[in-house]
Design a protein around this motif. Structure first.
Motif, mmCIF file in Angstrom:
data_model
loop_
_atom_site.group_PDB
_atom_site.id
_atom_site.type_symbol
_atom_site.label_atom_id
_atom_site.label_comp_id
_atom_site.label_asym_id
_atom_site.label_seq_id
_atom_site.Cartn_x
_atom_site.Cartn_y
_atom_site.Cartn_z
ATOM 1 N N GLY A 261 -5.500 -65.103 39.623
ATOM 2 C CA GLY A 261 -6.957 -65.004 39.597
ATOM 3 C C GLY A 261 -7.526 -66.286 39.019
ATOM 4 N N THR A 262 -8.843 -66.401 39.067
ATOM 5 C CA THR A 262 -9.505 -67.598 38.537
ATOM 6 C C THR A 262 -10.306 -67.198 37.306
ATOM 7 O OG1 THR A 262 -9.717 -68.423 40.781
ATOM 8 C CG2 THR A 262 -11.025 -69.540 39.108
ATOM 9 N N MET A 263 -9.994 -67.820 36.173
ATOM 10 C CA MET A 263 -10.722 -67.484 34.948
ATOM 11 C C MET A 263 -12.144 -68.036 34.994
ATOM 12 S SD MET A 263 -9.995 -68.508 30.998
ATOM 13 C CE MET A 263 -11.308 -69.728 31.029
ATOM 14 N N ASP A 264 -13.095 -67.218 34.547
ATOM 15 C CA ASP A 264 -14.500 -67.656 34.527
ATOM 16 C C ASP A 264 -14.801 -68.281 33.163
ATOM 17 O OD1 ASP A 264 -17.216 -68.012 34.614
ATOM 18 O OD2 ASP A 264 -17.591 -66.112 35.652
ATOM 19 N N ARG A 265 -14.624 -69.586 33.110
ATOM 20 C CA ARG A 265 -14.745 -70.314 31.848
ATOM 21 C C ARG A 265 -16.162 -70.225 31.285
ATOM 22 N NH1 ARG A 265 -15.846 -75.764 30.784
ATOM 23 N NH2 ARG A 265 -14.772 -76.599 28.947
ATOM 24 N N ALA A 300 -13.529 -74.142 38.113
ATOM 25 C CA ALA A 300 -14.965 -73.911 37.917
ATOM 26 C C ALA A 300 -15.718 -74.037 39.238
ATOM 27 C CB ALA A 300 -15.513 -74.891 36.875
ATOM 28 N N VAL A 301 -15.271 -74.946 40.092
ATOM 29 C CA VAL A 301 -15.890 -75.082 41.419
ATOM 30 C C VAL A 301 -15.697 -73.784 42.210
ATOM 31 C CG1 VAL A 301 -15.705 -76.250 43.667
ATOM 32 C CG2 VAL A 301 -15.681 -77.596 41.547
ATOM 33 N N ARG A 302 -14.479 -73.244 42.157
ATOM 34 C CA ARG A 302 -14.210 -71.993 42.899
ATOM 35 C C ARG A 302 -15.093 -70.858 42.403
ATOM 36 N NH1 ARG A 302 -8.997 -73.713 42.544
ATOM 37 N NH2 ARG A 302 -8.367 -72.204 40.964
ATOM 38 N N ILE A 303 -15.230 -70.759 41.083
ATOM 39 C CA ILE A 303 -16.084 -69.692 40.524
ATOM 40 C C ILE A 303 -17.535 -69.910 40.952
ATOM 41 C CG2 ILE A 303 -17.093 -68.827 38.361
ATOM 42 C CD1 ILE A 303 -14.347 -67.785 38.460
ATOM 43 N N ALA A 304 -17.970 -71.169 40.917
ATOM 44 C CA ALA A 304 -19.383 -71.456 41.177
ATOM 45 C C ALA A 304 -19.741 -71.340 42.654
ATOM 46 C CB ALA A 304 -19.727 -72.860 40.661
ATOM 47 N N THR A 305 -18.781 -71.591 43.518
ATOM 48 C CA THR A 305 -19.135 -71.681 44.931
ATOM 49 C C THR A 305 -18.633 -70.518 45.767
ATOM 50 O OG1 THR A 305 -17.139 -72.928 45.444
ATOM 51 C CG2 THR A 305 -19.086 -74.200 44.868
ATOM 52 N N GLY A 306 -17.740 -69.714 45.224
ATOM 53 C CA GLY A 306 -17.217 -68.604 46.027
ATOM 54 C C GLY A 306 -16.320 -69.117 47.127
ATOM 55 N N LYS A 307 -16.118 -68.272 48.128
ATOM 56 C CA LYS A 307 -15.083 -68.540 49.111
ATOM 57 C C LYS A 307 -15.375 -69.732 50.016
ATOM 58 C CE LYS A 307 -11.721 -65.442 51.090
ATOM 59 N NZ LYS A 307 -11.427 -64.120 51.593
ATOM 60 N N ASP A 308 -16.638 -69.934 50.360
ATOM 61 C CA ASP A 308 -16.899 -71.022 51.330
ATOM 62 C C ASP A 308 -16.870 -72.401 50.673
ATOM 63 O OD1 ASP A 308 -19.353 -71.516 50.180
ATOM 64 O OD2 ASP A 308 -20.536 -70.891 51.909
#
Ligand code: GUN
Ligand code: FE
Length: 401
Positions: A261-265, A300-308
């Motif tokens: 999973g991706t931690m939400d810093r 952080a990019v993945r959390i901020a931008t979602g899948k696309d």
């Protein structure tokens, strides 16, 4: 940067004197990097892909850690691992050894001798692992207690109290580890909420008690606790952690590697939880804290931008300067290590001399250039306590025609 003995005694800005011993005006003098979560016996296990955490532990990691029951094997790996750390500029560590007391002592001695800053913990496990990695709780507690007296918490290299995670420890072991923690101010290391399968198993084992409460009730959460991962946490858990003062060691490369999973810093920081950064070798695959810093930005990019993955809002993404701060002064500050992590008079001379082969000082954002174009071969010296412990000989590598 003026070094006298073990310390930085002066820092001057401006024209560089021609009489400097190391570096030139295109060098970066950087504090030694700090890795707040890594496993010394796992350096040879990097890259075992395609498994989630629990099967990976059983099939890859436990067999590797059993090999450290042979002290000669452990010692030879400890010295290789220390060299690898120096080569990527890591000078401060919060590390796990194995359940072997002798191997832990050997690691503490070796890292102290070289001049590293940090902690190493004998891993405490008394259930749900191969018999070769289990010890009775009272033996573990006695051994860790002895290690703490040999390597006290205020030493430059100190012992840590390291119950592996709730699934490898009986409640009694965790409580005794907590009591040991209460008797001093040693760093406490463990893993928390890395995968959902692990969280479900904890929920079942402890009759629905939350993962954070399991550690809290055992006395394992205080401002000296460094908890690996902390991905799957709800608001209540975040609040309890924030109140306890415990830190989360974010390990973004390990989290993507094991599909955890991706931690939400940002969410953790907003809740008031101090965040450090770690390589988590061998689930993590990057020894270099610079590249782990980059992975922190990616996460952080993945959390901020979602899948696309699309965004125009770059402001919500940590900058390279943030990441550089995190792997030096940020990690040091979170751990309360005020002697390292910064280039300033009075600090320990734990310093890297970095000689990039690109015109980094002329770019739009030099720190970003250095981070994203990073090459470990740029580290020409790693200096610990004022002594050069690693020097790279660098030609340009080309073979003459
Ligand atoms: N959880 C319990 N032990 C470990 C370990 O060695 N590595 C990781 N990534 N997670 C763990
Ligand atoms: Fe870990």
């Amino acid at each position: 940067v003026d070094i006298d003995g073990e310390k930085i005694v002066g820092v001057a800005l401006g024209k560089i004197s021609s009489s400097v011993d190391l570096g030139n005006e295109d060098s970066l003098i950087c504090p030694g990097l700090i890795d707040t979560h890594l496993h010394l016996p796992q350096f040879d296990s990097i890259g075992a892909a395609g498994m989630r955490l629990l099967p990976w532990l059983s099939e890859v990691i436990f067999p590797a850690e059993i090999r450290w029951n042979d002290l000669a094997q452990a010692k030879s790996m400890i010295s290789r691992v220390a060299n690898q750390c120096l080569g990527v500029g890591t000078t401060g560590i919060c590390a796990y050894a194995t359940v072997s007391h002798d191997a832990t002592i050997a690691a503490l001695r070796a890292f102290r001798e070289i001049g590293f800053r940090g902690v190493i913990g004998q891993v405490m496990m008394d259930r749900d692992a191969p018999a070769e990695l289990l010890r009775p709780a009272n033996q573990l507690v006695d051994e860790v207690d002895r290690t703490l007296s040999l390597f006290p918490a205020d030493g430059r290299m100190a012992a840590a109290i390291t119950p592996r995670f709730a699934l490898s420890c009986s409640e009694s072991l965790m409580e005794q580890a907590g009591a040991l923690a209460a008797s001093g101010f040693a760093v406490i290391q463990t893993h928390l909420a890395e995968t959902t399968a692990e969280c479900r198993a904890v929920d079942q084992r402890f009759g629905g008690k939350s993962y954070v409460r399991v550690y809290q009730d055992a006395g394992l959460l205080n401002q000296h606790s460094v908890l690996g991962h902390g991905i799957h946490l709800d608001r209540i858990a975040q609040q309890q952690l924030a109140e306890s003062g415990a830190k989360i060691a974010h390990c973004p490369t390990a989290n993507s590697f094991l599909g955890s999973g991706t931690m939400d810093r940002d969410s953790h920081l907003a809740a008031g939880i101090p965040i450090t950064l770690g390589s988590d070798i061998g689930a993590g695959f990057e020894r270099s804290m610079v590249r782990v810093g980059r992975a922190m930005i990616d996460a952080a990019v993945r959390i901020a931008t979602g899948k696309d993955g699309k965004t125009d809002d770059f402001d919500q993404i940590p900058s390279a300067a943030h990441a550089w701060y995190q792997i030096t002064a940020g990690n040091a500050h979170a751990l309360g290590w005020d002697d390292v992590g910064r280039i300033r008079a009075g600090a320990s001379a734990d310093v890297l001399v970095v000689d990039p082969d690109i015109p980094w000082r002329k770019t739009r954002c030099p720190l970003s250039t250095l981070m994203f174009a990073w090459d470990d071969r740029w580290i020409s010296r790693t200096i610990l306590r004022g002594r050069v412990q690693f020097a790279r000989n660098r030609g340009d590598g080309r073979v003459a025609p």
